[in-house]
Design a protein around this motif. Structure first.
Motif, PDB file in Angstrom:
ATOM      1  N   VAL A   1     -19.527   6.550 -40.692  1.00 39.27           N
ATOM      2  CA  VAL A   1     -20.787   6.008 -40.003  1.00 39.27           C
ATOM      3  C   VAL A   1     -21.712   7.072 -39.533  1.00 39.27           C
ATOM      4  O   VAL A   1     -22.684   7.123 -39.817  1.00 39.27           O
ATOM      5  N   PRO A   2     -21.045   7.756 -38.524  1.00 32.17           N
ATOM      6  CA  PRO A   2     -21.642   8.773 -37.860  1.00 32.17           C
ATOM      7  C   PRO A   2     -22.175   9.908 -38.906  1.00 32.17           C
ATOM      8  O   PRO A   2     -23.468  10.529 -38.864  1.00 32.17           O
ATOM      9  N   VAL A   3     -21.506  10.235 -39.793  1.00 33.22           N
ATOM     10  CA  VAL A   3     -22.027  11.005 -40.841  1.00 33.22           C
ATOM     11  C   VAL A   3     -23.064  10.633 -41.679  1.00 33.22           C
ATOM     12  O   VAL A   3     -24.103  11.378 -41.799  1.00 33.22           O
ATOM     13  N   PHE A   4     -23.063   9.435 -42.019  1.00 29.57           N
ATOM     14  CA  PHE A   4     -24.109   8.831 -42.739  1.00 29.57           C
ATOM     15  C   PHE A   4     -25.322   9.081 -41.932  1.00 29.57           C
ATOM     16  O   PHE A   4     -26.416   9.019 -42.513  1.00 29.57           O
TER      17      PHE A   4
ATOM     18  N   ASP B   1     -30.825  12.222 -48.345  1.00 28.31           N
ATOM     19  CA  ASP B   1     -30.727  11.116 -48.921  1.00 28.31           C
ATOM     20  C   ASP B   1     -29.654  11.058 -50.082  1.00 28.31           C
ATOM     21  O   ASP B   1     -28.847   9.713 -50.178  1.00 28.31           O
ATOM     22  N   GLY B   2     -29.621  11.697 -50.724  1.00 30.51           N
ATOM     23  CA  GLY B   2     -28.591  11.968 -51.891  1.00 30.51           C
ATOM     24  C   GLY B   2     -27.272  11.993 -51.401  1.00 30.51           C
ATOM     25  O   GLY B   2     -26.308  11.085 -52.086  1.00 30.51           O
ATOM     26  N   TRP B   3     -26.650  12.579 -50.492  1.00 27.45           N
ATOM     27  CA  TRP B   3     -25.402  12.571 -49.989  1.00 27.45           C
ATOM     28  C   TRP B   3     -25.217  11.220 -49.258  1.00 27.45           C
ATOM     29  O   TRP B   3     -24.422  10.788 -49.063  1.00 27.45           O
TER      30      TRP B   3
ATOM     31  N   ALA C   1     -24.528   8.867 -51.734  1.00 26.88           N
ATOM     32  CA  ALA C   1     -23.125   9.185 -51.869  1.00 26.88           C
ATOM     33  C   ALA C   1     -22.078   8.343 -51.118  1.00 26.88           C
ATOM     34  O   ALA C   1     -21.268   7.610 -51.524  1.00 26.88           O
ATOM     35  N   LEU C   2     -22.532   8.451 -49.906  1.00 29.12           N
ATOM     36  CA  LEU C   2     -21.447   8.125 -48.874  1.00 29.12           C
ATOM     37  C   LEU C   2     -21.592   6.730 -48.771  1.00 29.12           C
ATOM     38  O   LEU C   2     -20.519   5.969 -48.613  1.00 29.12           O
ATOM     39  N   LEU C   3     -22.699   6.155 -48.924  1.00 30.06           N
ATOM     40  CA  LEU C   3     -22.939   4.355 -48.805  1.00 30.06           C
ATOM     41  C   LEU C   3     -22.142   3.990 -50.119  1.00 30.06           C
ATOM     42  O   LEU C   3     -21.479   2.790 -49.895  1.00 30.06           O
TER      43      LEU C   3
ATOM     44  N   THR D   1     -27.583   1.644 -40.772  1.00 27.14           N
ATOM     45  CA  THR D   1     -28.469   1.678 -41.919  1.00 27.14           C
ATOM     46  C   THR D   1     -29.858   1.131 -41.553  1.00 27.14           C
ATOM     47  O   THR D   1     -30.988   1.748 -41.442  1.00 27.14           O
ATOM     48  N   LEU D   2     -29.756   0.001 -40.752  1.00 28.38           N
ATOM     49  CA  LEU D   2     -31.161  -0.389 -40.436  1.00 28.38           C
ATOM     50  C   LEU D   2     -31.854   0.180 -39.422  1.00 28.38           C
ATOM     51  O   LEU D   2     -32.825   0.433 -39.300  1.00 28.38           O
ATOM     52  N   VAL D   3     -30.808   0.887 -38.351  1.00 30.57           N
ATOM     53  CA  VAL D   3     -31.655   1.717 -37.561  1.00 30.57           C
ATOM     54  C   VAL D   3     -32.442   2.857 -38.110  1.00 30.57           C
ATOM     55  O   VAL D   3     -33.301   3.354 -37.887  1.00 30.57           O
ATOM     56  N   ALA D   4     -31.458   3.432 -38.868  1.00 27.39           N
ATOM     57  CA  ALA D   4     -31.937   4.790 -39.649  1.00 27.39           C
ATOM     58  C   ALA D   4     -33.223   4.384 -40.582  1.00 27.39           C
ATOM     59  O   ALA D   4     -34.143   5.265 -40.497  1.00 27.39           O
ATOM     60  N   PHE D   5     -33.107   3.384 -41.368  1.00 22.60           N
ATOM     61  CA  PHE D   5     -34.341   2.862 -42.082  1.00 22.60           C
ATOM     62  C   PHE D   5     -35.437   2.660 -41.167  1.00 22.60           C
ATOM     63  O   PHE D   5     -36.599   2.771 -41.759  1.00 22.60           O
ATOM     64  N   LEU D   6     -35.232   1.825 -40.025  1.00 27.42           N
ATOM     65  CA  LEU D   6     -36.397   1.725 -39.304  1.00 27.42           C
ATOM     66  C   LEU D   6     -37.115   3.123 -38.747  1.00 27.42           C
ATOM     67  O   LEU D   6     -38.386   3.197 -38.885  1.00 27.42           O
ATOM     68  N   VAL D   7     -36.329   3.941 -38.312  1.00 30.05           N
ATOM     69  CA  VAL D   7     -36.796   5.228 -37.856  1.00 30.05           C
ATOM     70  C   VAL D   7     -37.632   5.889 -38.699  1.00 30.05           C
ATOM     71  O   VAL D   7     -38.762   6.317 -38.540  1.00 30.05           O
TER      72      VAL D   7
END
Length: 191
Positions: A20-23, A33-35, A38-40, A79-85
């Motif tokens: 999760v923190p790596v993602f 985004d590619g990595w 892949a992690l997701l 994911t929601l936080v990152a996508f929102l930011v």
């Protein structure tokens, strides 16, 4: 007890939690985004695999029942936080999902206070997580003006819409389960 904690399905869940923190860093730091994608995908595959292995190897455990949904919720939240930011999803899409998580958290606390375990994960909840975990990679693919982004866009939006509806609905089902359990306990005590 220690042997139960270190079985293969639980180790896969712990691996997902560690991702999760790596993602988050991949999405918000270097914007790789590619990595991150892949992690997701790896997380989604190990989510499926840990459940299959737990049943196949008869290694289902209470710890696994806690780790698996925790990893799912953390990935969804991250994911929601990152996508929102990053502006990939609007705030009005994130708010109901975050509110759902908060409401379910309150339900779990109320259940524990009344002597109940957290409710079992419902089929609707599993389906919602499954659909959202498909939506997120497609949402990542929508970035940019490429042909891949154009093809991914309607798929991403369809999965996102269905995933959000199912996720909120599954939260409503947890609220109903909580109310019924607490009312039933109150009636039993009153007798």
């Amino acid at each position: 007890m220690l042997r139960e904690a270190f079985n293969v399905p639980n180790m896969l869940s712990l691996l997902r939690l560690a991702g999760v923190p790596v993602f988050l860093w991949l999405l918000l730091g270097p914007r790789e985004d590619g990595w991150a994608l892949a992690l997701l995908v790896f997380s989604a595959l190990t989510d499926w695999l840990d459940g299959k292995l737990a049943r196949w190897l008869d290694q289902m455990s209470r710890l696994g029942q806690l780790l698996d949904p925790a990893a799912d919720r953390l990935y969804i939240g991250a994911t929601l936080v990152a996508f929102l930011v990053r502006g990939i999803v609007p705030w009005w899409l994130v708010v109901p999902l975050v509110v759902r998580e908060l409401v379910v958290g309150v339900c779990i606390l109320l259940l524990r206070r009344n002597g109940f375990l957290p409710p079992d994960v419902t089929y609707t909840g599993k389906a919602a997580t499954f659909v959202l975990m498909y939506a997120f990679p497609f949402l990542l693919l929508t970035q940019g003006g490429s042909n891949v982004a154009a093809v991914a866009r309607p798929i991403a939006y369809a999965f996102t819409a269905w995933g959000c509806v199912l996720y909120v609905w599954s939260g409503a089902l947890y609220v109903i389960q909580t109310i019924l359990a607490i009312r039933g306990a109150a009636r039993t005590r009153a007798m």
